[in-house]
Scaffold this active site. Sequence first.
Site, short mmCIF file in Angstrom:
data_model
loop_
_atom_site.label_atom_id
_atom_site.label_comp_id
_atom_site.label_asym_id
_atom_site.label_seq_id
_atom_site.Cartn_x
_atom_site.Cartn_y
_atom_site.Cartn_z
N GLU A 1 -4.68 16.82 32.83
CA GLU A 1 -6.30 16.20 33.11
C GLU A 1 -6.85 17.42 33.90
O GLU A 1 -6.90 17.34 34.94
CB GLU A 1 -6.56 15.41 32.60
CG GLU A 1 -5.47 14.63 31.66
CD GLU A 1 -6.43 13.10 31.53
OE1 GLU A 1 -5.92 12.40 30.54
OE2 GLU A 1 -6.00 12.36 32.47
N HIS B 1 -5.22 16.76 37.45
CA HIS B 1 -4.07 15.67 36.95
C HIS B 1 -2.92 15.64 35.85
O HIS B 1 -3.31 16.35 34.93
CB HIS B 1 -5.06 14.62 36.36
CG HIS B 1 -4.40 13.02 35.96
ND1 HIS B 1 -4.49 12.45 35.41
CD2 HIS B 1 -3.51 12.61 36.52
CE1 HIS B 1 -3.54 11.26 35.05
NE2 HIS B 1 -2.74 11.61 36.49
N SER C 1 -4.41 9.90 40.02
CA SER C 1 -4.69 9.23 38.57
C SER C 1 -6.08 8.05 38.64
O SER C 1 -5.75 7.73 36.57
CB SER C 1 -3.76 8.27 38.84
OG SER C 1 -1.94 8.62 39.26
N ASN D 1 -5.24 7.91 30.16
CA ASN D 1 -4.58 6.38 30.83
C ASN D 1 -6.33 5.29 30.01
O ASN D 1 -5.78 4.96 30.08
CB ASN D 1 -5.30 6.39 32.10
CG ASN D 1 -3.35 6.73 32.52
OD1 ASN D 1 -2.23 7.19 31.89
ND2 ASN D 1 -3.41 7.18 34.36
P1 NAD Z 1 4.65 9.56 46.59
O1 NAD Z 1 4.23 8.35 47.80
O2 NAD Z 1 5.50 10.03 45.81
O3 NAD Z 1 4.00 10.81 47.09
C1 NAD Z 1 2.85 10.78 48.24
C2 NAD Z 1 2.74 11.98 49.90
O4 NAD Z 1 1.67 11.95 50.54
C3 NAD Z 1 4.42 10.93 50.59
O5 NAD Z 1 4.92 12.02 50.91
C4 NAD Z 1 2.85 10.74 51.65
O6 NAD Z 1 4.14 10.99 53.49
C5 NAD Z 1 1.85 11.36 51.82
N1 NAD Z 1 0.27 11.70 52.65
C6 NAD Z 1 0.39 9.89 52.25
N2 NAD Z 1 -0.86 10.42 52.79
C7 NAD Z 1 -0.81 11.79 53.70
C8 NAD Z 1 -1.90 12.63 54.32
N3 NAD Z 1 -3.16 11.60 54.69
N4 NAD Z 1 -1.59 13.63 54.60
C9 NAD Z 1 -0.74 14.08 54.12
N5 NAD Z 1 0.66 13.92 53.26
C10 NAD Z 1 0.40 12.62 53.55
O7 NAD Z 1 3.33 9.27 45.83
P2 NAD Z 1 2.96 10.76 43.85
O8 NAD Z 1 3.55 9.64 43.24
O9 NAD Z 1 4.09 11.46 44.16
O10 NAD Z 1 0.97 10.30 43.73
C11 NAD Z 1 0.08 11.28 44.66
C12 NAD Z 1 -0.98 11.04 43.61
O11 NAD Z 1 -0.69 11.72 42.29
C13 NAD Z 1 -1.72 9.70 43.56
O12 NAD Z 1 -2.77 10.18 44.26
C14 NAD Z 1 -0.73 9.36 42.81
O13 NAD Z 1 -2.36 8.58 42.41
C15 NAD Z 1 -1.18 10.86 41.72
N6 NAD Z 1 -0.16 10.70 40.44
C16 NAD Z 1 0.98 10.11 40.68
C17 NAD Z 1 1.70 10.04 39.41
C18 NAD Z 1 3.18 9.95 39.09
O14 NAD Z 1 3.36 8.92 38.00
N7 NAD Z 1 3.69 9.21 40.14
C19 NAD Z 1 1.29 10.84 38.00
C20 NAD Z 1 -0.11 11.33 38.47
C21 NAD Z 1 -0.78 11.41 39.66
#
Ligand code: NAD
Length: 718
Positions: free
Chosen positions: A466, A454, A433, A504
Amino acid sequence: MTDASAVQLSFPQPDIALITFDDPEKGANILSRGVMDQFAAHLDTLSKRTDLVGLVVGSAKPGVFIAGADIREFVSATANTKAQTAATSNRGRELFQRIGQLPFPSVAAINGLCLGGGAELAVWCDRRLMTNDAKSQIGFPEVKLGIFPGWGGTARVPRIVGLGNAVELITSGESIGSLAAVRMGLITDVVPADRLLESAIALVRAETKSGDYRKDRERWHGPIVMSPTEFAFLEATATAVIMQQTKGQYPAPMAALKLMLATSSLDATAASEREAAGVAELFGSPVSQALINVFFLTDRNKKDLGIDNRSVTPRSIKSVGVVGAGIMGSGIAAACLKRELMVSLADARPAALTAGVRTAIEEAAFDKATRGPTTERVLKLAPLMNEIVDEQEFSRCDLVIEAIVENEAIKREFHSRVEALLPATATLASNTSAISIGRLAEGLKRPENFCGIHFFNPVRKMALVEVIRAPQTSDETVATAVAFAKGLGKNPIVVNDGPGFLVNRLLSPYMNETLALLTQGIPIKAVDGAAKAFGMPMGPITLCDVVGLDTSLFAGRVMAEAYPDRFLSSPLMEALVKAGRLGQKSGAGFFVYRDKSGRGDPDPAFDAILAPLITNPQTMDAETLTLRMFLPMVLEATRILQEKKVRDPRDVDLGLIFGVGFPPFKGGLLFWADTIGTPKIVELLKPFESLGERYRPTPLLLELAAAGRRFYDLNTTR
Ligand code: NAD
């Protein structure tokens, strides 16, 4: 000029006429003036024939019967007078009405999309057959353009399917499939595509024999019979539903309801004439113009390859690896599965992987009708899902999307590990993000194959993606990411790398001002209320609670670091996070959440945190509040355009509408600003000068204002 063969007349049998729509210049049949003229000429020919027993109307375009009227012609007619608009509407309807005056029955043979003007043509036929193909849909989406059907649809449909059904169809603008249409009586029967013509001819012959169509012609011309109690019930319930859905901000559905109720006691011709007068009232209104702009934004987006070099072709994506099976990863995996792509999902934690696989399959197999996953879909999609146990399995992927924890070092480490396993032609993408895509690319051997993809949360609902382009990213990689996102049914926009990317970055000044307003003593209710009255789906304070205050604080810090001249890290946000108030997820943020309903209540504990931060309390009217929140957003958009972060101002508008629910009835942020006018925007900023850089007109705004030009005049080559 429309190609002379866009509408063809043939005779599949000596006594049966077939009119086929097949515009050689277009992918879909559109009812332009030229096409309507050709159709009229064929009706002239047919009305003179005495040797025919029936007419079939069909299309030779795969997946489309008729997609609707020509919206570009619409736009060119917005300067017309109301009388001219009503006359155009009456002419179209009179043409269609001639189908029902032919001395023999007519059947519309529908395979594929049958929308708007196309659906009106079909309902003026005596009977309609539709194929059981999933693409066969019929509907009247005119309200989505701020108008209602204008070629007799509001008169004819209620007389065929009943007032209640017609009100639902026309005021919602939603399309229905063949089974729902047959149940409603809009369609006579559903048939397989390869037997459509044969079935239509058989139906014509059966109608000629029975003469039933003559009785229906008479019945459907007369007034609608309905008891006063039923009528009053329909009026009350439909009004309530429409008010709830439109919040009074979209006039067309309510106008369509009132028209259909008022004209139900008239004959179809008189009702149609009232319809034409009603369309003329809505046509060209600010809301209709804004909604037509949104139509063009999406239409343009569908054709945009994401790059200007049209000779570059995207790489084919058949197998996708998704890493991180959390909220985003499981949503992305589900979106891929839904489109029947091979998906390999991985996570560092086995329990998260198991849960993510399950969520993705259930979501992809979700069926609207049963409101749950169907066994049939689960059995079909589950074999496409692979749980990665050994990272070597990534070598089979054409694209790997990383959605792991938001930590630069961890992401970099993962990227270089997985890149070594991928074929040289594979694409690697991050769903980050906020982390710079350019910085992430630095550590890679093939940075040209890397970009940001994204997605927004929740992936299943949010249409925006995006595609973040770093300086190192190749055109081919951008085109691949864009084509992939479109394949998932999303609207991708390409954004050059930079803090906050597009959405954002534009949200930041809005949030920033919101928090500043609270510390100026403006109540939450007034701030959220002004944003909602503007048309935002929820107030910014409520949005903060939904997103999470920790996430918002982090995003605010990133922006404050990048642009310290206009973004300040908010002391209020810092204090709330410090107090453990993270929003809905922690039970309290700006509001307190006492149960699981998600509804927040005012909280004295919040007031106690805010009180010492209020210096110099003020009052403000709703209009000033609106300008305080949205003008900095417009200014930030001008900086984005100056820096060429997007290729067209329309990308800004599409991004905000699909990424944060910016009100479509305002047409988009810059479309809205253009309706105000760039010189007037400069003037509106003046009273806020004392607030500093964040309200200072940018060079681009001043340049446009001086020339009296619009943001939309800045469009690029496309
Ligand atoms: P989340 O915490 O729900 O999921 C992340 C997952 O990644 C977890 O299950 C964790 O076990 C796994 N993980 C962590 N490190 C790891 C590694 N080295 N190898 C393999 N697996 C690993 O997080 P999320 O909300 O799904 O966010 C994931 C990404 O997406 C982030 O970069 C976040 O910034 C981005 N994002 C999030 C949102 C949102 O609203 N949640 C929106 C857009 C983008």
